[in-house]
Design a protein around this motif. Sequence first.
Motif, mmCIF file in Angstrom:
data_model
loop_
_atom_site.group_PDB
_atom_site.id
_atom_site.type_symbol
_atom_site.label_atom_id
_atom_site.label_comp_id
_atom_site.label_asym_id
_atom_site.label_seq_id
_atom_site.Cartn_x
_atom_site.Cartn_y
_atom_site.Cartn_z
ATOM 1 N N PHE A 56 -3.117 -63.057 5.854
ATOM 2 C CA PHE A 56 -2.580 -63.153 7.195
ATOM 3 C C PHE A 56 -4.139 -62.099 8.009
ATOM 4 C CE2 PHE A 56 1.228 -63.395 5.119
ATOM 5 C CZ PHE A 56 1.037 -64.339 5.717
ATOM 6 N N ALA A 57 -5.153 -62.030 7.098
ATOM 7 C CA ALA A 57 -6.634 -61.106 8.074
ATOM 8 C C ALA A 57 -7.359 -61.565 8.377
ATOM 9 C CB ALA A 57 -7.300 -61.314 6.370
ATOM 10 N N ALA A 58 -7.169 -60.930 9.871
ATOM 11 C CA ALA A 58 -7.850 -61.652 11.611
ATOM 12 C C ALA A 58 -9.216 -61.567 11.041
ATOM 13 C CB ALA A 58 -7.381 -59.722 11.804
ATOM 14 N N CYS A 59 -9.928 -61.400 10.147
ATOM 15 C CA CYS A 59 -11.047 -60.558 9.716
ATOM 16 C C CYS A 59 -12.147 -62.437 8.882
ATOM 17 C CB CYS A 59 -11.261 -60.022 9.098
ATOM 18 S SG CYS A 59 -11.060 -59.922 7.400
ATOM 19 N N LYS A 60 -10.675 -63.253 8.663
ATOM 20 C CA LYS A 60 -11.306 -64.771 8.782
ATOM 21 C C LYS A 60 -11.854 -65.197 9.467
ATOM 22 C CE LYS A 60 -6.637 -65.928 6.793
ATOM 23 N NZ LYS A 60 -6.358 -66.955 6.372
ATOM 24 N N GLY A 61 -13.069 -66.176 9.445
ATOM 25 C CA GLY A 61 -13.544 -67.360 9.704
ATOM 26 C C GLY A 61 -14.625 -67.049 10.513
ATOM 27 N N PRO A 62 -15.570 -67.345 11.636
ATOM 28 C CA PRO A 62 -16.713 -66.616 11.836
ATOM 29 C C PRO A 62 -17.264 -65.767 12.426
ATOM 30 C CG PRO A 62 -15.179 -67.523 14.214
ATOM 31 C CD PRO A 62 -14.817 -67.888 12.931
ATOM 32 N N TYR A 63 -16.277 -64.205 12.438
ATOM 33 C CA TYR A 63 -16.435 -62.629 12.725
ATOM 34 C C TYR A 63 -16.504 -61.588 10.906
ATOM 35 C CZ TYR A 63 -14.972 -64.046 17.378
ATOM 36 O OH TYR A 63 -14.816 -65.017 17.803
ATOM 37 N N ALA A 64 -16.284 -62.891 10.084
ATOM 38 C CA ALA A 64 -16.450 -62.128 9.151
ATOM 39 C C ALA A 64 -18.003 -61.323 8.472
ATOM 40 C CB ALA A 64 -16.117 -62.889 7.546
ATOM 41 N N GLU A 65 -18.892 -62.208 9.034
ATOM 42 C CA GLU A 65 -20.537 -61.261 8.893
ATOM 43 C C GLU A 65 -20.455 -59.601 9.247
ATOM 44 O OE1 GLU A 65 -21.071 -63.029 12.348
ATOM 45 O OE2 GLU A 65 -19.803 -63.662 10.949
ATOM 46 N N LEU A 66 -19.432 -59.547 10.602
ATOM 47 C CA LEU A 66 -19.255 -58.457 10.578
ATOM 48 C C LEU A 66 -18.926 -56.640 9.945
ATOM 49 C CD1 LEU A 66 -17.565 -59.012 14.073
ATOM 50 C CD2 LEU A 66 -19.982 -58.610 14.135
ATOM 51 N N PHE A 67 -17.832 -57.118 9.246
ATOM 52 C CA PHE A 67 -17.433 -56.304 7.998
ATOM 53 C C PHE A 67 -18.361 -56.069 7.057
ATOM 54 C CE2 PHE A 67 -14.337 -58.370 10.581
ATOM 55 C CZ PHE A 67 -13.065 -57.785 10.637
ATOM 56 N N TYR A 68 -19.126 -55.949 6.230
ATOM 57 C CA TYR A 68 -20.394 -55.643 5.656
ATOM 58 C C TYR A 68 -20.979 -55.810 6.504
ATOM 59 C CZ TYR A 68 -16.967 -56.696 2.668
ATOM 60 O OH TYR A 68 -15.097 -56.654 1.743
ATOM 61 N N PRO A 69 -22.907 -54.747 6.187
ATOM 62 C CA PRO A 69 -23.274 -54.552 6.457
ATOM 63 C C PRO A 69 -25.003 -56.270 5.892
ATOM 64 C CG PRO A 69 -23.982 -53.071 4.528
ATOM 65 C CD PRO A 69 -21.734 -53.658 4.983
ATOM 66 N N PRO A 70 -25.912 -56.313 7.208
ATOM 67 C CA PRO A 70 -26.559 -57.395 6.408
ATOM 68 C C PRO A 70 -27.169 -57.379 5.900
ATOM 69 C CG PRO A 70 -26.856 -56.418 8.537
ATOM 70 C CD PRO A 70 -26.097 -55.595 8.509
ATOM 71 N N ASN A 71 -28.236 -57.923 4.810
ATOM 72 C CA ASN A 71 -28.813 -58.245 3.345
ATOM 73 C C ASN A 71 -30.408 -57.209 3.869
ATOM 74 O OD1 ASN A 71 -27.412 -59.724 2.152
ATOM 75 N ND2 ASN A 71 -27.912 -61.175 2.019
ATOM 76 N N THR A 72 -30.396 -57.747 5.711
ATOM 77 C CA THR A 72 -31.942 -56.746 5.775
ATOM 78 C C THR A 72 -31.583 -55.391 6.274
ATOM 79 O OG1 THR A 72 -30.549 -57.524 8.229
ATOM 80 C CG2 THR A 72 -32.590 -58.442 6.753
ATOM 81 N N THR A 73 -32.192 -54.501 6.834
ATOM 82 C CA THR A 73 -31.865 -53.018 7.441
ATOM 83 C C THR A 73 -31.133 -53.381 8.698
ATOM 84 O OG1 THR A 73 -34.225 -52.626 6.390
ATOM 85 C CG2 THR A 73 -33.293 -50.992 7.515
ATOM 86 N N GLU A 74 -30.506 -52.338 8.909
ATOM 87 C CA GLU A 74 -29.682 -52.513 9.987
ATOM 88 C C GLU A 74 -29.791 -50.831 10.106
ATOM 89 O OE1 GLU A 74 -25.149 -52.236 9.052
ATOM 90 O OE2 GLU A 74 -25.393 -53.652 11.029
ATOM 91 N N ARG A 75 -30.434 -50.502 12.163
ATOM 92 C CA ARG A 75 -30.855 -49.825 12.128
ATOM 93 C C ARG A 75 -28.902 -49.249 12.469
ATOM 94 N NH1 ARG A 75 -33.878 -51.855 16.951
ATOM 95 N NH2 ARG A 75 -32.104 -51.571 18.426
#
Length: 87
Positions: A11-30
């Motif tokens: 029932f997680a609302a984060c499934k799908g296209p927005y999943a990448e919002l929940f973890y930091p990217p592999n590159t540097t993030e300001r």
Amino acid sequence: MQSIQESWQRFAACKGPYAELFYPPNTTERREEKSNRESDAKSICAECTVKSDCLEYAIEINETYGIWGGLNELERKVFTERRRRGR
Ligand code: SF4
């Protein structure tokens, strides 16, 4: 028997296209990018019906990355410490 993970994650609302919002990217993030990304993720968590289950799971497994249950890793530490102290 279903695991705890399976029972609520369906029932997680984060499934799908927005999943990448929940973890930091592999590159540097300001700092500002992190803040904006986390804010977007938390807005999804705010509407999620399994938010409490998610937060408890993240605490139980001592998850050290990402947004879970509407809290980032530092906020979960603070939450856990306050609960331990009964505040
Ligand atoms: S509370 Fe947030 S991170 Fe947890 S399942 Fe829901 S949307 Fe995903």
